[in-house]
Design an enzyme around this catalytic site. Structure first.
Site, PDB file in Angstrom:
ATOM      1  N   GLY A 155       1.824   5.046  -0.559  1.00  0.00           N
ATOM      2  CA  GLY A 155       1.105   6.305  -0.716  1.00  0.00           C
ATOM      3  C   GLY A 155       2.098   7.390  -1.068  1.00  0.00           C
ATOM      4  O   GLY A 155       2.270   7.756  -2.225  1.00  0.00           O
ATOM      5  N   CYS A 202      -0.915  34.341  10.655  1.00  0.00           N
ATOM      6  CA  CYS A 202      -0.530  34.936  11.941  1.00  0.00           C
ATOM      7  C   CYS A 202      -0.303  33.820  12.953  1.00  0.00           C
ATOM      8  O   CYS A 202      -1.021  33.693  13.954  1.00  0.00           O
ATOM      9  CB  CYS A 202      -1.604  35.909  12.410  1.00  0.00           C
ATOM     10  SG  CYS A 202      -1.708  37.390  11.397  1.00  0.00           S
ATOM     11  N   GLU A 241       0.825  -1.216   0.000  1.00  0.00           N
ATOM     12  CA  GLU A 241       0.000   0.000   0.000  1.00  0.00           C
ATOM     13  C   GLU A 241       0.858   1.265   0.000  1.00  0.00           C
ATOM     14  O   GLU A 241       0.836   2.039   0.956  1.00  0.00           O
ATOM     15  CB  GLU A 241      -0.916   0.023   1.223  1.00  0.00           C
ATOM     16  CG  GLU A 241      -1.919  -1.101   1.310  1.00  0.00           C
ATOM     17  CD  GLU A 241      -2.662  -1.080   2.644  1.00  0.00           C
ATOM     18  OE1 GLU A 241      -2.573  -0.074   3.374  1.00  0.00           O
ATOM     19  OE2 GLU A 241      -3.310  -2.090   2.955  1.00  0.00           O
TER      20      GLU A 241
END
Length: 382
Positions: free
Chosen positions: A244, A309, A242
């Site tokens: 990714g 900010c 798997e």
């Protein structure tokens, strides 16, 4: 960074910044490396790394399946044609909607806790996720196979869960393990596979051994693959993987323009991208290679600071750059995974556009959001 400076500048001029760009050739090359290393193993892409439908469609056309961890990801996978044995449903707290969608599509569920056996739809296909309780070479937030992690069942619980699945009429296909992401030490995978093979005494042969992903982009894939196949052979099982981040990270670049500079206790280059576009540096200290797309003599070190900010809104620290001026372009590499997918609308900032270079031309694969897109779902009382 796989794209040329000229190509990157063209994309920024055409689509604006902040902008995610992807190189189709590198996407294909990464998949080819996985298939070369793992041979006949079945490949499932971890959708959370980058769920853009164009990228998913390319992977589906190449025969890749999908590992999904939300109802939204399942819907994306279905949209590009995934179902049955090309679809995995994972996650530690699946919803009723996710169980229903997975069952409708004939997906295989990855069982993450003992109690989940009683939640599965009737006659489900299932793998049992094993937590091997290992300390691995990655950031704590990326470690999913540690004893303190919320994922999986203990090795001691595996026979009980397999037995409960079979007694309930489910198809207990095998075991699953995934120990984290961006793992630097190949020995971590060796240790995980050893914990799995030790379970053969208590489980016997199985149909599937899914060893997840998590390899760093510089990993020794052939070496990891040899050990993974050996572990699967112990169970006479088919190997599933798997990947990714490995498949998309290097293919993606975040382009951002210099807004200005500031000199206080440190030198800051202020950019139009920040934590809302690329959260990984703030979330778990990820370091992305930074390239200046302007010429000049490199003299000083700069912190690349975004517009939020927030004191933590820094994309990089101590980067050596030529003296920047407003309008200059910076490229942050290895941003194809968990970049756009983690981008947010904090501060009502529209998420960036995404574009794909196919070797001959640019294609816009996600338009830039507008402020109206951001608040479209809000129910204003006027």
């Amino acid at each position: 960074m796989t794209l040329s400076r000229s190509e990157l500048r063209t994309a920024a001029e055409r689509f604006g910044t902040p902008l995610y760009v992807y190189d189709a050739a590198e996407l294909d090359a990464a998949l080819a490396r996985v298939r070369s290393a793992f041979g006949p193993a079945r490949v499932f892409y971890a959708v959370k790394a980058n769920p853009n439908l164009t990228l998913l469609g390319r992977m589906r056309a190449a025969g890749v399946g999908f590992e999904c961890v939300s109802a939204g990801e399942i819907a994306r996978a279905e949209h590009v044609g995934a179902s049955g044995d090309t679809l995995l449903v994972n996650g530690p707290a699946k919803s009723a909607q996710e169980y229903a969608a997975g069952a409708r599509l004939g997906a295989t569920f990855i069982v993450d806790r003992v109690e989940e056996v009683g939640l599965l739809p009737p006659r489900s296909k299932a793998l049992v996720r094993v937590n091997p309780a290992l300390d691995v070479s990655t950031h704590d937030h990326l470690a999913t196979g540690a004893a303190s992690s919320k994922f999986g069942v203990t090795p001691e619980q595996v026979p009980q869960v397999l037995g409960a699945l079979r007694e309930a009429g489910h198809d207990a296909r095998g075991l699953h393990v995934h120990i984290g992401s961006a793992i630097r030490n190949a020995g971590d995978f060796s240790a995980a596979f050893a914990r799995l093979t030790a379970l053969h005494l208590h489980t016997g042969d199985l149909d599937v051994l899914d060893v997840g992903g998590g390899w760093g982009v510089d990993a020794d894939l052939p070496g990891i693959a040899r050990e993974a196949h050996a572990a699967a052979a112990t169970f006479s099982a088919q190997l599933w993987v798997e990947p990714g981040r490995y498949l998309v990270a290097r293919a993606g670049t975040l382009l951002t323009r210099v807004v200005g500079t500031k000199h206080t206790g440190r030198n800051f280059v202020l950019t139009d991208a920040g934590m809302t576009e690329l959260l990984r540096p703030m979330l778990y200290g990820a370091q992305h290679p930074v390239t200046a797309l302007w010429d000049g003599e490199v003299q000083d070190r700069w912190d690349v600071a975004g517009p939020a900010c927030e004191s933590g809104d820094l994309l990089a620290r101590g980067v050596r750059l030529p003296a920047p001026t407003p309008g200059d372009l910076l490229a942050l590499g290895e941003a194809g995974a968990y970049g756009a997918s983690m981008s947010s609308n904090y501060l009502t900032r529209p998420r960036p556009a995404e574009a794909l270079w196919d070797g001959a031309a640019w294609a816009l694969i996600r338009r830039r959001e507008t402020p109206q897109d951001v608040w479209a779902a809000e129910l204003a009382p006027f």
